[in-house]
Design an enzyme around this catalytic site. Structure first.
Site, short mmCIF file in Angstrom:
data_model
loop_
_atom_site.label_atom_id
_atom_site.label_comp_id
_atom_site.label_asym_id
_atom_site.label_seq_id
_atom_site.Cartn_x
_atom_site.Cartn_y
_atom_site.Cartn_z
N LYS A 154 -16.54 -37.13 6.25
CA LYS A 154 -15.24 -37.05 5.80
C LYS A 154 -15.62 -37.07 4.09
CE LYS A 154 -10.63 -38.36 5.58
NZ LYS A 154 -9.61 -39.89 5.94
N GLU A 204 -0.05 -48.17 2.82
CA GLU A 204 -0.72 -48.69 3.27
C GLU A 204 -1.38 -49.96 3.09
OE1 GLU A 204 -4.81 -46.98 4.96
OE2 GLU A 204 -4.17 -45.64 3.49
N GLU A 248 -9.07 -36.45 11.73
CA GLU A 248 -9.10 -37.22 10.08
C GLU A 248 -8.85 -38.81 10.36
OE1 GLU A 248 -7.39 -36.94 5.95
OE2 GLU A 248 -7.52 -36.25 6.91
N GLU A 384 -1.19 -31.39 -1.05
CA GLU A 384 -1.25 -32.45 -0.61
C GLU A 384 -1.41 -34.11 -1.66
OE1 GLU A 384 -3.51 -35.70 2.11
OE2 GLU A 384 -4.00 -33.70 3.17
#
Length: 400
Positions: A154, A204, A248, A384
Site C-alpha cells: 500500500k 483522525e 486497506e 476521493e
C-alpha cells in the site's frame, strides 16, 4: 473498554459554561496563538515560553527536557503544543505557550452552530492543482502495477491545491468555519514554521494518553458523502462491505496494534470497523484501547512509535516513503505529520494532520491523499482526493 478524557481544572481555565469553548475559538489570533479543539477539550495557547529545539537527540527526550525545566511546584504542568512534519528529520514546530486556557469541547457548546460570515468580502482565489488530475491518476496506475507485481502492499499518494489571492487569508474566520462544519472533530491552527500557519480539521486521532490509559482511532477506507439522504446511507452501507476498503483498513489497524503492543500489558482491538462521518466523508474506523505497562510512557512516546501509520504513508513504511518521494512533486511539510499537545505528566492528544492547509503570505496550500492498494483505480482515488478537498474549500469560500 471506554476511556473518557477530561482535563482537571486549573487556575487558567475559563468558566465551564455555554460559550466557553467558542470564546477561545473567537479569541484565536494567528502567529502568536496555538488553537486545538478535540471531542474532549478546547485549548488556546498564548505567546511562547520556550521552543523545542531541533538537534540529533530523540524528539521525546528534547520535549521531556524542556517541559521538566519549566515545571514549578504547585503550578499546573506545563504543556507543549504544535505540529510535527511528515519527514522524520525535518524540524518540529513545537512550543510551550506562556499561558494555556482550557474549555470543554466545542461539540458541547451550542454557540458553535451559529453562522460564521466573512468580516469582509471573501477573497477571489486562483487555484492550481499539483499535480493535475491526469498526472495524479497516472501515478496511481503506476503504483498499482507495482503492487500487483508484489513490490509493496500500500502507498498513500497525495496532491495539493495551491490557492493565491490579492490579500492574506482571514485565518480566524477560516478556523471558525472549519469548527462549525465538524465540531466533533479535531480543529487546529498552529504555527508551522517562520511566517507559516497550519490550519485544519482532522477526523483522525493518532493516539491519546490519560494516566495509564491510551486510545487510538485509525481511519482508513473512505467514501464521499451525498446530499441525498438515501444515497448517503447507501454509500455508508457499501463502504462497510467494500472488500478493497476493508482490506486497506485492516492493514492500518494491524500496524497500529503491532506498534502499540510493546507499550501495553493489555490491548483491545475490535474485530470489525465501524463508521465515522465528517461533513464531506464517510470513514471506516476502529477504536483501539490499552493499558500502559510503564506509567512513564508519554503520549508523544506512543505517537512517535505510531508515526507514520499506513493510513498516511503505506506499507512497508520505508518502501512507501521512497515511492511517495518519487511520485509526489512537492514537499508534504506538516501534512500527514501530527498535531497536538502534551503536558509534563505525559498526558496528551496527537492527531493525524489531514484535511488541512498551510498558509503563507497571500497563499494557501491544501492537501488531500488517498490510500492506494492493488484494487485501486485512478478514477476512484482522484475522486476521493477531490472530495477531501471540499472540507477546506468550504471554509475558504472556494470550489474545485
Amino acid at each position: 473498554m471506554s476511556i473518557s478524557l477530561h482535563e482537571p481544572p486549573t487556575p487558567t481555565d475559563p468558566p465551564l459554561s455555554p460559550g466557553a469553548a467558542t470564546a477561545l475559538l473567537q479569541a484565536y489570533r494567528p502567529a502568536t496563538d496555538r488553537f486545538l479543539a478535540s471531542p474532549h477539550r478546547t485549548l488556546l495557547g498564548r505567546g511562547t515560553s520556550a521552543e523545542i529545539p531541533h538537534d540529533s537527540r530523540p524528539l521525546t527526550e528534547r520535549v521531556r527536557e524542556v517541559l521538566g525545566s519549566l515545571r514549578r511546584p504547585g503550578a499546573p504542568a506545563p504543556v507543549v503544543v504544535g505540529c510535527l512534519p511528515f519527514a522524520p528529520d525535518a524540524p518540529p514546530a513545537l512550543a510551550v505557550p506562556d499561558m494555556v486556557h482550557w474549555a470543554p469541547p466545542l461539540r458541547e457548546d451550542p454557540l458553535v452552530s451559529l453562522p460564521v460570515p466573512y468580516e469582509q468580502e471573501a477573497p477571489r482565489w486562483h487555484l492550481r492543482e499539483v499535480p493535475e488530475p491526469e498526472r495524479y491518476g497516472a501515478a496511481v496506475a503506476a503504483v498499482v502495477e507495482r503492487m500487483r507485481a508484489g513490490e509493496f502492499d500500500k502507498v498513500v499518494l497525495a496532491r495539493t491545491l495551491e490557492l493565491t489571492s490579492s490579500r492574506e487569508p482571514d485565518l480566524p474566520t477560516m478556523l471558525r468555519r472549519l469548527a462549525r462544519r465538524d465540531p466533533a472533530g479535531y480543529t487546529f491552527a498552529v504555527p508551522s514554521g517562520p511566517g507559516r500557519t497550519l490550519v485544519g480539521a482532522s477526523p483522525e486521532l493518532l493516539v491519546a494518553r490519560r494516566g495509564g490509559h491510551l486510545t487510538a482511532n485509525p481511519l482508513a477506507g473512505s467514501a464521499p458523502r451525498s446530499t441525498d439522504l438515501a444515497e448517503d446511507v447507501r454509500r455508508a452501507a457499501d463502504l462497510l462491505e467494500s472488500a478493497k476498503d476493508l482490506h486497506e483498513h485492516a492493514v492500518v489497524v494491524a500496524a497500529v496494534s503491532e506498534s502499540l503492543a510493546p507499550y501495553c500489558h493489555s490491548l483491545l482491538v475490535p474485530e470489525r470497523p465501524t463508521l465515522v462521518r465528517t461533513a464531506a466523508m464517510w470513514h471506516l474506523s476502529t477504536t483501539v484501547t490499552g493499558e500502559l505497562a510503564d506509567p512513564g510512557t508519554t503520549a508523544l512516546d506512543l505517537a512517535s512509535a505510531l508515526h507514520p501509520t499506513p493510513a498516511v504513508c503505506g506499507t512497508p513504511t520505508e518502501v512507501a516513503r521512497a515511492v511517495i518521494a518519487d511520485a509526489e512533486p512537492f514537499d508534504r511539510g506538516p501534512y500527514t505529520g501530527m498535531v497536538g499537545w502534551q503536558d509534563a505528566d505525559g498526558d496528551g492528544e496527537w492527531v493525524v494532520t489531514i484535511r488541512c492547509a498551510e498558509a503563507e503570505g497571500r497563499s494557501l496550500r491544501l492537501f488531500a491523499g488517498a490510500g492506494v492498494v492493488a484494487a485501486s483505480t485512478p478514477q476512484a482515488e482522484t475522486a476521493e482526493t477531490a472530495a477531501k478537498f471540499r472540507t477546506f474549500l468550504h471554509a475558504v469560500g472556494a470550489s474545485l
